[in-house]
Design a protein around this motif. Sequence first.
Motif, short mmCIF file in Angstrom:
data_model
loop_
_atom_site.label_atom_id
_atom_site.label_comp_id
_atom_site.label_asym_id
_atom_site.label_seq_id
_atom_site.Cartn_x
_atom_site.Cartn_y
_atom_site.Cartn_z
N LEU A 44 8.67 -1.63 12.20
CA LEU A 44 9.78 -2.09 11.37
C LEU A 44 9.61 -3.54 10.93
CD1 LEU A 44 12.72 -0.49 13.39
CD2 LEU A 44 11.45 0.45 11.44
N SER A 45 8.86 -4.33 11.71
CA SER A 45 8.70 -5.75 11.38
C SER A 45 7.22 -6.03 11.14
CB SER A 45 9.22 -6.61 12.54
OG SER A 45 9.06 -7.98 12.26
N PRO A 46 6.86 -6.51 9.95
CA PRO A 46 5.44 -6.73 9.64
C PRO A 46 4.80 -7.77 10.56
CG PRO A 46 6.76 -6.78 7.64
CD PRO A 46 7.72 -6.80 8.78
N LEU A 47 3.49 -7.65 10.72
CA LEU A 47 2.72 -8.66 11.44
C LEU A 47 2.45 -9.84 10.51
CD1 LEU A 47 -0.04 -6.41 13.10
CD2 LEU A 47 2.23 -6.96 13.99
N SER A 48 2.15 -10.98 11.07
CA SER A 48 1.69 -12.13 10.29
C SER A 48 0.24 -12.38 10.68
CB SER A 48 2.54 -13.37 10.57
OG SER A 48 3.87 -13.18 10.11
N VAL A 49 -0.64 -12.43 9.69
CA VAL A 49 -2.07 -12.55 9.97
C VAL A 49 -2.68 -13.60 9.06
CG1 VAL A 49 -2.24 -10.14 10.71
CG2 VAL A 49 -2.70 -10.73 8.32
N VAL A 50 -3.88 -14.03 9.41
CA VAL A 50 -4.68 -14.91 8.55
C VAL A 50 -6.04 -14.26 8.37
CG1 VAL A 50 -3.51 -17.06 9.20
CG2 VAL A 50 -5.47 -16.25 10.55
N PRO A 51 -6.66 -14.45 7.20
CA PRO A 51 -7.99 -13.88 6.99
C PRO A 51 -9.01 -14.52 7.93
CG PRO A 51 -6.97 -14.53 4.91
CD PRO A 51 -6.13 -15.13 5.99
N ASN A 52 -9.98 -13.71 8.34
CA ASN A 52 -11.08 -14.19 9.17
C ASN A 52 -12.33 -13.44 8.72
OD1 ASN A 52 -12.50 -15.47 11.30
ND2 ASN A 52 -12.23 -13.66 12.60
N GLY A 53 -12.94 -13.95 7.64
CA GLY A 53 -14.06 -13.23 7.04
C GLY A 53 -13.54 -11.94 6.42
N LYS A 54 -14.13 -10.82 6.79
CA LYS A 54 -13.68 -9.52 6.29
C LYS A 54 -12.62 -8.91 7.20
CE LYS A 54 -18.04 -8.43 3.94
NZ LYS A 54 -19.15 -7.45 3.81
N ARG A 55 -12.22 -9.65 8.24
CA ARG A 55 -11.22 -9.15 9.17
C ARG A 55 -10.01 -10.09 9.15
NH1 ARG A 55 -13.12 -5.28 12.44
NH2 ARG A 55 -11.54 -5.69 14.03
N TYR A 56 -9.08 -9.84 10.05
CA TYR A 56 -7.87 -10.64 10.11
C TYR A 56 -7.56 -10.99 11.57
CZ TYR A 56 -7.20 -9.01 5.34
OH TYR A 56 -7.36 -8.74 4.01
N GLY A 74 -2.41 3.68 12.00
CA GLY A 74 -3.50 3.26 11.12
C GLY A 74 -3.18 1.95 10.44
N ALA A 75 -2.81 2.01 9.16
CA ALA A 75 -2.47 0.80 8.41
C ALA A 75 -1.06 0.34 8.75
CB ALA A 75 -2.60 1.05 6.92
N VAL A 76 -0.89 -0.98 8.84
CA VAL A 76 0.43 -1.55 9.15
C VAL A 76 0.72 -2.65 8.14
CG1 VAL A 76 0.34 -1.02 11.61
CG2 VAL A 76 -0.61 -3.18 10.78
N PRO A 77 2.00 -2.89 7.83
CA PRO A 77 2.35 -3.97 6.89
C PRO A 77 2.12 -5.34 7.53
CG PRO A 77 4.33 -2.99 7.82
CD PRO A 77 3.19 -2.15 8.30
N CYS A 78 1.56 -6.25 6.75
CA CYS A 78 1.26 -7.59 7.28
C CYS A 78 1.58 -8.65 6.23
CB CYS A 78 -0.22 -7.71 7.64
SG CYS A 78 -0.79 -6.57 8.91
N PHE A 79 2.11 -9.77 6.68
CA PHE A 79 2.17 -10.97 5.86
C PHE A 79 0.81 -11.66 5.99
CE2 PHE A 79 6.79 -10.69 6.95
CZ PHE A 79 7.27 -10.53 5.67
N VAL A 80 0.12 -11.88 4.91
CA VAL A 80 -1.17 -12.57 4.94
C VAL A 80 -0.93 -14.03 4.60
CG1 VAL A 80 -3.50 -12.66 4.03
CG2 VAL A 80 -2.35 -10.45 4.26
#
Length: 464
Positions: A44-56, A74-80
């Motif tokens: 219900l609450s998106p993750l917050s992530v930062v890019p790290n190459g081709k990963r996060y 599988g896929a989850v909503p994220c703030f990038v």
Amino acid sequence: MSDYQSNEIKLINTSLIDPHPDNPRKNIGDVSDLAASIKANGLLSPLSVVPNGKRYRVIAGHRRLQACKQAGTGAVPCFVLDLDPLQQLEAMVTENTQREQLTVLEEADAIQGMLDLGATTASVAHRLGRSSDYVRDRSKAASIPAEIRRTRSDFDQITIGQLIVISRYGGQPDRQERLAHAAGTSNFDYILNSIEREEHDHRWFESIAALLGDETTGLNLIPDPEKPFNDPEWRYDGWVGAASGTPEETLERLREQRPDAVSVHESSCQIYLWRRRDRAAASAEEERRALERAERDARIHALEEYAAASATKRMAWLHANLHAIKRARLIETTARLGLLQLVDPDPDGFAKALSTWDDVNCGRMEYEKITGITAEDAPHAAHACLQTADWPLEAVSVLAARIEWFIEPSDWSDQGDIDIARIITAYYRILVDLGYEPADDETSHLGTLRQAIEQADQETEEDE
């Protein structure tokens, strides 16, 4: 997270998202319930992530990420987010403190991480809504090395106050470890006081040693003698330590005492005082001690000779006379000897006692002299005889052998054990009742023991 929030939400597969290596929270705990909720209702609450190459990498939502992976999401909503390393760490600290309190050490390490990345104490304090002292205290706690933290499994539960104290002794692992082990117990203050005394004494010692090194003090500073209590030139005359006052006060005190010499004793942090030996007096003292040793050795030798001779006489008499003593008298003697040794007077008790007979701790040789049976055959022969009608004779032989083995030459001295003196005199009363006649030297030594017993009894009565 509001300062670093993003309006863009992106679906990212959990296989591409990693925990952040600088996450302040080292233990995210059990996420089973959260995983079950996500499996049933979704994230219900998106993750917050930062890019790290081709990963996060996760900035906010480490527990949610772990729960998603556990739930098979599988896929989850994220703030990038676009954050530099310092901003990433600030965001994670803020996120963790808002959601669930970090341990003191987790917060301390995170704060130190921000400082290492260039943040100022004031900026970190402002970001966390804390005082500058709060930040400085956590920075001190973060300085405690990993090897000290590993000394106990619950190190992260130590209070900030005690962590600050432990950090004070950086570079002194022994002291830090002592404090760490005592943290959280009533012994902590005692250990801290001990360490503070050690530090005070060491500073005092360094100062007084430096003062004594000045030739203008008027004191004769000598190297610490290798044999402080047996030096041919110097006689030990006491010591002074940190309790004597300040280094300057101690120096004045030493001048007043006017020792012939002083030395610095580093291992004890003390100053030793010395007097020059009077060689003539020392020689006379050595002669006196040598005479005392010779007299003592002579007394010991005389006691050894007497003890051996009297034991031989007693056992020879028992060997020659026990067979002629009536059975009733032997039974009575068995009980008396048994009580004297606190041994069960029942024949089976004697048989069991023989299990302790060996070359080290019992009287096989004495038994041989009393009975004529060889020491090697003693246990078997005695055990067999104790099962016959002649058991009283055998029991007396066994018990007498045990007492004879027990008596040492030193037991005949008036300085010996009073309880053993009581056993010896009681043993002689039993022998005399059987017909034994003590020689004059035995009577004399028994008199010495009786006097010692009477004196001990009088002292006991006075104490009561």
